[in-house]
Each structure stands twice: as structure tokens, then as C-alpha cells.
Scaffold this motif. Structure first.
Motif, mmCIF file in Angstrom:
data_model
loop_
_atom_site.group_PDB
_atom_site.id
_atom_site.type_symbol
_atom_site.label_atom_id
_atom_site.label_comp_id
_atom_site.label_asym_id
_atom_site.label_seq_id
_atom_site.Cartn_x
_atom_site.Cartn_y
_atom_site.Cartn_z
ATOM 1 N N LEU A 138 1.274 4.328 -2.816
ATOM 2 C CA LEU A 138 1.366 5.710 -2.605
ATOM 3 C C LEU A 138 2.507 6.487 -3.298
ATOM 4 O O LEU A 138 2.349 7.300 -3.626
ATOM 5 C CB LEU A 138 1.215 6.106 -0.970
ATOM 6 N N ILE A 139 3.663 5.818 -2.965
ATOM 7 C CA ILE A 139 4.873 6.507 -3.475
ATOM 8 C C ILE A 139 5.124 6.459 -4.914
ATOM 9 O O ILE A 139 5.301 7.445 -5.587
ATOM 10 C CB ILE A 139 6.070 5.531 -2.972
ATOM 11 N N PHE A 147 -4.248 4.152 -5.268
ATOM 12 C CA PHE A 147 -4.544 2.929 -4.582
ATOM 13 C C PHE A 147 -5.986 2.719 -4.322
ATOM 14 O O PHE A 147 -6.248 1.653 -4.373
ATOM 15 C CB PHE A 147 -4.197 3.251 -3.030
ATOM 16 N N LEU A 196 5.981 11.597 0.903
ATOM 17 C CA LEU A 196 6.676 10.328 0.971
ATOM 18 C C LEU A 196 7.402 10.114 2.065
ATOM 19 O O LEU A 196 7.826 8.963 2.455
ATOM 20 C CB LEU A 196 7.624 10.590 -0.343
ATOM 21 N N LEU A 207 0.976 -1.137 0.036
ATOM 22 C CA LEU A 207 -0.103 0.030 -0.101
ATOM 23 C C LEU A 207 0.905 1.152 -0.195
ATOM 24 O O LEU A 207 0.580 2.260 -0.590
ATOM 25 C CB LEU A 207 -0.870 -0.102 1.176
ATOM 26 N N CYS A 208 1.909 1.349 0.815
ATOM 27 C CA CYS A 208 2.816 2.536 0.754
ATOM 28 C C CYS A 208 3.544 2.720 -0.335
ATOM 29 O O CYS A 208 3.865 3.721 -0.829
ATOM 30 C CB CYS A 208 3.693 2.099 1.973
ATOM 31 N N LEU A 209 3.843 1.319 -1.136
ATOM 32 C CA LEU A 209 4.483 1.562 -2.435
ATOM 33 C C LEU A 209 3.580 2.043 -3.291
ATOM 34 O O LEU A 209 4.159 3.008 -4.263
ATOM 35 C CB LEU A 209 4.829 0.138 -2.803
ATOM 36 N N SER A 214 2.639 9.296 -6.074
ATOM 37 C CA SER A 214 3.381 10.660 -5.886
ATOM 38 C C SER A 214 4.276 11.016 -6.998
ATOM 39 O O SER A 214 4.614 12.006 -7.447
ATOM 40 C CB SER A 214 3.772 10.556 -4.612
ATOM 41 N N LEU A 215 5.174 9.753 -7.273
ATOM 42 C CA LEU A 215 6.151 10.006 -8.291
ATOM 43 C C LEU A 215 5.528 10.382 -9.692
ATOM 44 O O LEU A 215 6.030 11.209 -10.141
ATOM 45 C CB LEU A 215 7.065 8.841 -8.457
ATOM 46 N N ASN A 220 4.671 13.883 -9.498
ATOM 47 C CA ASN A 220 5.402 14.803 -9.684
ATOM 48 C C ASN A 220 6.639 14.710 -10.698
ATOM 49 O O ASN A 220 7.233 16.040 -10.870
ATOM 50 C CB ASN A 220 6.356 14.799 -8.287
ATOM 51 N N MET A 221 6.976 13.733 -11.479
ATOM 52 C CA MET A 221 8.045 13.616 -12.471
ATOM 53 C C MET A 221 7.062 14.084 -13.840
ATOM 54 O O MET A 221 7.030 13.479 -14.665
ATOM 55 C CB MET A 221 8.313 12.209 -12.502
ATOM 56 N N PHE A 247 5.986 7.144 4.226
ATOM 57 C CA PHE A 247 5.755 5.701 3.390
ATOM 58 C C PHE A 247 6.916 5.451 3.015
ATOM 59 O O PHE A 247 7.489 4.451 3.165
ATOM 60 C CB PHE A 247 4.886 6.282 2.307
ATOM 61 N N ILE A 302 8.755 1.752 4.224
ATOM 62 C CA ILE A 302 9.242 1.111 3.272
ATOM 63 C C ILE A 302 10.659 0.624 3.686
ATOM 64 O O ILE A 302 11.078 -0.551 3.629
ATOM 65 C CB ILE A 302 9.313 1.457 2.097
#
Lengths: 328, 286
Positions: free
Chosen positions: A135-136, A249, B264, A131-133, A139-140, A143-144, B267, B271
Motif C-alpha cells: 500500500l505504501i 495490492f 500512509l 501487504l502494508c508495504l 501511494s508513493l 504521489n511522486m 501502514f 511497518i
């Protein structure tokens, strides 16, 4: 007398096995001739999306249903597949088919790398980790902007002439879905599928029998992501534009809901879940607004009263009546 | 330098909210082993209760806070009733999945009722105070003080009262606790009640500072999850320390990181920890 009873039982079993094959084939045939009934483009698109979501759920089924690892990052992998394909197609003019292959390979290789730390965690930790993955990754992607165009959205994804029509895309997705389903069916009854089943049921026991946990989990993760990424690439091709919300997610939650409701570990469960929840609620216009609400209610109902999902429930009832039915 | 202190203060405000939410989750997780991913949605519902009472019905903010804290345990017990049969069947991940179902259900019910717009709650404490050259709104001071007081009260309750020690007994050994006559189910409902009341308090405090939105619970609950894993599942002290550290870290990061990546930190940290320590910092199984 006893012999007769046995005979009847046997013929009954054979009958249901045949009935199943006939049922599945007739559904495929119905799907194949459906465009001949000249339905509206809206309905065609909705059903094509149903195929795509079924395929994405089928990918999650490999990991959760067969190998027993509940990933909540599959929305992100769906999105990465879609974005890789979309960027290659729209910004670099890579050939459609080549871009699709690259998208699937790239996403599953990435998943292979990510799985190295991910598979060390277990059960709920695995769910939190993924789940955290997710979200990251969202976000990437947001932002990219120099790569993904960020919140502006990626536009201008094109399809080759053969898939340009709605019907072309419909058949392409249908064929791929049938192939993927056959693949998962073969996979489940293969040696690796059986090793995954043993890992799912009891990890410690499986490893004591010499089943390599790390290898099996990585392969399950990569195959699972490859299928979901293919669905993502198809989504990009079908819609023609992408926004970062496709990696969110929420998508992972929906895939999980489709699978849990349809029946994790069954072959047709993902298709039943995706069509039953996504396509049906989309076709009934009045329900459109209430879709996520309905998802939540049905999901809670299923997890409490029908933990095997719709297809799992049907399968269990059938196996109760016909004990010889074990392979379905 | 003023900016640094200002950010420390903001960190304490946000950290208070994270701590209150994470405390509820750690109580539930520690006592009856339910990873309540829907906790953030309960927090969100409490914020909407405040909004309805103050904005639609025109009641005073303090009445609204009292009502929200009183009503939330009822909702918590309803949620507990959904979890309980799933917990009895006990297949590892299904509690988490059930939580996702509750989360989706609550968030979208609120979206249907109130729409997807941001709502504004007017707090009673307006104006600012000058603390050693820092400009602080009164509501923020209220948040920090109320959080500390309620954390202290919770600790007193858990350690000094009989009911508090039944909760601790169930957390330590459920079968042992039921042997000495503690009703596990009652304790479970009690824990859910306390945890949701804490979430209600957090939402009531933060509603006048941030806007109220139907997805406002999700970022908070995910951070609380991270705090739980870092601080040790079921550890009250870990949740308090983790909550404030995360709040401060996020606020300070604005000073040296582009703002888009602020999300981030929690999270990424989680991780990183799970990569090197797959069962969390304190190694307790979920």
C-alpha cells in the motif's frame, strides 16, 4: 514372478517420467509454432500477457512455494520493475536491454533492503507487513509525480526493432519464461532449494541443523523479486504505458491466487494457474466481466478442497501410483 | 483553533468506525484465531444492504439499520463455514489466503450487481448542531454516541453474561473450554455473528456520511489489521484505544501533512512497529 512385477513397475515409472518430458516439450513446441497459425493480434497479445503473468507468479513461487514465505507485496515489486524500466526507457532514453537489467537489479536490491525488517516477522505478520508495504509503495508511486507521472500515467515506452512486432515480443517472453522455469527447476533441487524446503517445513528445526535462516530468506526474497520484476519490465515493454494501478495490492492478490490455484512449490503450477485463470477467462469474451468473481470462487474452492493446487494435486496422485516419482 | 477541534471531531467519527470494525476482527482473532481479512468486505456488504433498503425499496433508514444488523450475522456464519475446514487443516497462512479469496469474491459480486459507481445513502438526520461554536452534523453525533453505546454493551456482554464468558473461555484456552463442555464450533459461529453485526452497525452509521462503494471495505479492514497488530491481537481494550487513536491521528495529520500521504499513517506506523517488534506490540503469535 516378483521380479517381473518389479520390472513392470520400473518400466511404468520410466514411462511416466519420459511422458512428462515429452508432454512439456510438446507444449513448448506448440507454443513455438503457434504464431505460424496466424492467430489474431489480440490472441497473440493475450498469450504474451499469459507468459508475463506466469513469470510473475513464478517469482512468487520461489518465495512462497519453495521458501514458504507468503508475500503480498509482489504486485508492488512487479510494478517497481515495470516503472524502473519504463522511466529509464521513456524518460531517459536508456538502451532497452540495459534498462531491463537495471530494472531487475534495482528492484531486487530494494527488495533485499526491505527484506531485512520483513523477514524478522513470521507467517501472518509477514503477510500483513508485506501487504502494508504494498500500500505504501502504491501511494508513493501515485504521489511522486515528478518521477512516475502519477495518476496521469507513464507513456511512450518503446521496444527495439527486433521486438517491435507482436510475434517478436511473443517469442521473447516465451524464451524468458522457459529459461526462468528451468532456473526454478534447478533451484528447487539445488542445495539452497533444499535448505529453503527445510525452512518451509520447520523453521526451528532447520536453524538447529545449521541452516542460516536470515541469509536463506534474504536470498529467496531477492531472487523471487528479481523474477517478478523481470516480468514487470516485460509488461511495461509489451503494453507501452503504465499507471499506478499496476503496483496495487490487487495485483499481489491475483498473483497469490494464480499460485495457490496452480500449485505452490510445483514447477509448472504458476504457469497452469496464470494461464488457467488469466488467459482462459480473457479468451472467453463472455467471462471477461466475471473474472475476479471466478478467481474468488476458484481460490476458495482450492484452499478448502485442494490445498496443494491443481499441479500439486496431480503430482500427489501420480506419486501415489508411482512411488519412484519424487523428483518431478 | 476551530479547525483543530473540527478535526478532533472528525477523528472521533472515523475512529468510531475503525473501532467497531477492529473490535469484530479482534474478537474473531482472539477467540478462534482466524485473521479475517474479509471483514471489511462484510462491512461493505452491510452498507449496500442499507443502500438497497433505503434507496431501492424506499424503507426508512432505521428499519434498514435494524435489518442490516439482523442479516449480517447470517452472512458472517456463512463466511465462518468457509473458514472452518481450512482452520481444521491448520496450515498457518492458508486462513489468510482463504480470507483474500472471500474478499475478492464479495467485492466483485457487489460490483457486478451494483456497478462500480459511488452510491449515496440519504440519512434521516439532516441539519447541524452548534456545539461550542463547532458546526456538527447530527449524523456525526449519532455515530459517536452509537459507537460508544455499542462498545459499552459489548463489554457488558463479554464480562457479565454466561455466553460472553464462554467466548472469553475459548479465547483463553480452547481445549480447556471444550473440556468443561463449551462447544467450540458454536462459539466460533457466535463470535462471527457478533463481529459481523458490529461491522453492519459501523457500515449503517457511516453510509449517510461517506459514499457507498464496492471497495470501501478494503481501506477500513487494512487499518483494522494495523490496529490489531498495534493494540494486541485479541485485545478488546487495545482495539478500542487503537481505533480512536488512529482515527484522531489521521484527522490531525491533515493539519501538517500533504493530503495525499494521509493514508500512509496507519501502514507506516505498522511497518515501524513490526520492524522493531516483529510479533506486534504485545507479542502474541497470530
Amino acid at each position: 514372478m516378483k521380479n517381473l512385477a518389479l520390472n513392470r513397475k520400473f518400466s511404468k515409472t520410466a514411462l511416466t517420467a519420459n511422458t512428462q518430458a515429452i508432454l512439456v516439450l510438446s507444449v513448448i513446441a506448440a507454443a513455438a509454432v503457434f504464431p505460424a497459425m496466424s492467430p489474431s493480434r489480440y490472441i497473440m497479445t493475450v498469450i504474451t500477457m499469459g507468459f508475463i503473468w506466469s513469470m510473475a507468479t513464478m517469482g512468487l513461487n520461489i518465495l512462497l512455494g519453495l521458501a514458504g514465505q507468503a508475500s503480498i507485496a509482489h504486485g508492488a515489486f512487479f510494478g517497481i520493475g515495470a516503472y524502473t524500466f519504463g522511466i529509464l526507457n521513456a524518460k531517459h532514453n536508456v538502451n532497452f536491454w540495459l534498462a531491463m537489467v537495471i530494472a531487475v537489479l534495482f528492484t531486487s536490491l530494494l527488495a533485499g533492503l526491505i527484506s531485512l525488517p520483513a523477514i524478522r516477522t513470521r507467517i501472518t505478520y509477514f503477510a500483513i507487513f508485506t501487504l502494508c508495504l504494498n500500500l505504501i509503495i502504491t501511494s508513493l508511486v501515485n504521489n511522486m509525480e515528478h518521477i512516475t507521472e502519477g495518476p496521469r500515467g507513464l507513456i511512450g515506452i518503446t521496444r527495439p526493432a527486433i521486438l517491435a512486432s507482436t510475434a517478436g515480443m511473443y517469442y521473447f517472453c516465451l524464451i524468458l519464461l522457459v529459461l526462468v522455469t528451468l532456473f526454478v527447476y534447478r533451484l528447487r533441487n539445488s542445495v539452497i532449494g533444499l535448505s529453503w524446503a527445510s525452512i518451509r517445513i520447520n523453521e526451528t528445526l532447520a536453524s538447529s541443523l545449521g541452516i542460516k535462516l536470515v541469509y536463506n530468506k534474504i536470498v529467496a526474497f531477492m531472487l523471487s523479486v528479481a523474477v517478478t520484476a523481470l516480468a514487470g519490465a516485460l509488461y511495461a515493454a509489451a503494453i507501452g504505458s503504465l499507471t499506478p494501478s499496476i503496483t496495487s495490492f490487487t495485483i499481489s492478490f491475483y498473483l497469490l491466487i494464480y499460485l495457490i490455484v496452480g500449485g505452490p512449490g510445483t514447477i509448472l503450477g504458476p504457469i497452469v494457474g496464470a494461464f488457467g485463470l488469466n488467459t482462459l477467462t480473457q479468451l472467453l469474451y463472455a467471462l471477461e466481466q466475471y473474472r475476479p468473481l471466478i478467481y474468488g470462487v476458484i481460490m476458495i474452492f482450492c484452499i478448502v478442497y485442494m490445498p496443494l493446487g491443481v499441479m500439486g494435486y496431480i503430482k500427489a496422485r501420480l506419486q501415489e501410483r508411482y512411488p519412484a516419482l519424487r523428483k518431478w | 483553533m476551530t479547525l483543530v477541534f473540527q478535526q478532533i471531531l472528525n477523528g472521533l467519527v472515523v475512529g468510531s468506525i475503525y473501532t467497531l470494525v477492529a473490535l469484530g476482527m479482534t474478537l474473531i482473532q482472539g477467540t478462534i484465531r482466524i485473521p479475517n481479512i474479509a471483514h471489511g468486505s462484510l462491512y461493505m456488504v452491510a452498507a449496500y444492504i442499507i443502500y438497497t433498503l433505503t434507496h431501492t425499496l424506499g424503507l426508512s433508514y432505521w428499519v434498514a439499520v435494524a435489518v442490516a444488523i439482523a442479516v449480517m450475522p447470517v452472512l458472517g456464519i456463512i463466511v465462518e463455514r468457509i473458514y472452518w475446514p481450512v482452520r481444521q487443516k491448520g496450515t498457518g497462512i492458508s486462513l489468510f489466503v482463504a480470507g483474500i479469496g472471500i474478499l475478492v469474491l464479495l467485492n466483485n459480486s457487489v460490483r457486478l450487481i451494483y456497478g462500480a459507481q459511488w452510491k449515496y445513502v440519504r440519512g434521516p438526520l439532516t441539519g447541524t448542531v452548534d456545539v461550542f461554536g463547532l458546526i456538527v452534523t447530527r449524523q456525526r453525533i449519532l455515530i459517536i454516541v452509537a459507537a460508544i453505546v455499542s462498545i459499552a454493551l459489548l463489554n457488558l456482554f463479554l464480562n457479565k453474561t454466561l455466553i460472553g464468558s464462554t467466548i472469553q473461555a475459548v479465547a483463553q484456552n480452547p481445549s480447556g473450554a471444550s473440556l468443561v463442555g463449551i462447544n467450540i464450533r458454536t462459539t466460533s459461529m457466535l463470535t462471527f455473528g457478533i463481529a459481523t453485526a458490529l461491522a453492519g452497525l459501523a457500515a449503517a452509521l457511516i453510509a449517510p456520511v461517506f459514499l457507498v462503494y464496492y471497495e470501501m471495505g478494503t481501506p477500513v479492514v487494512l487499518r483494522a489489521m494495523a490496529i490489531l497488530v498495534v493494540g494486541g491481537l485479541g485485545s478488546v481494550a487495545g482495539a478500542i484505544v487503537g481505533g480512536y487513536i488512529l482515527g484522531l491521528a489521521e484527522a490531525m495529520s491533515v493539519l501538517f501533512m500533504p493530503a495525499g500521504y494521509q493514508d500512509l499513517i496507519a501502514f507506516g506506523l505498522l511497518i515501524a512497529i513490526l520492524t522493531f517488534k516483529p510479533t506486534g506490540l504485545f507479542g502474541r503469535e497470530l
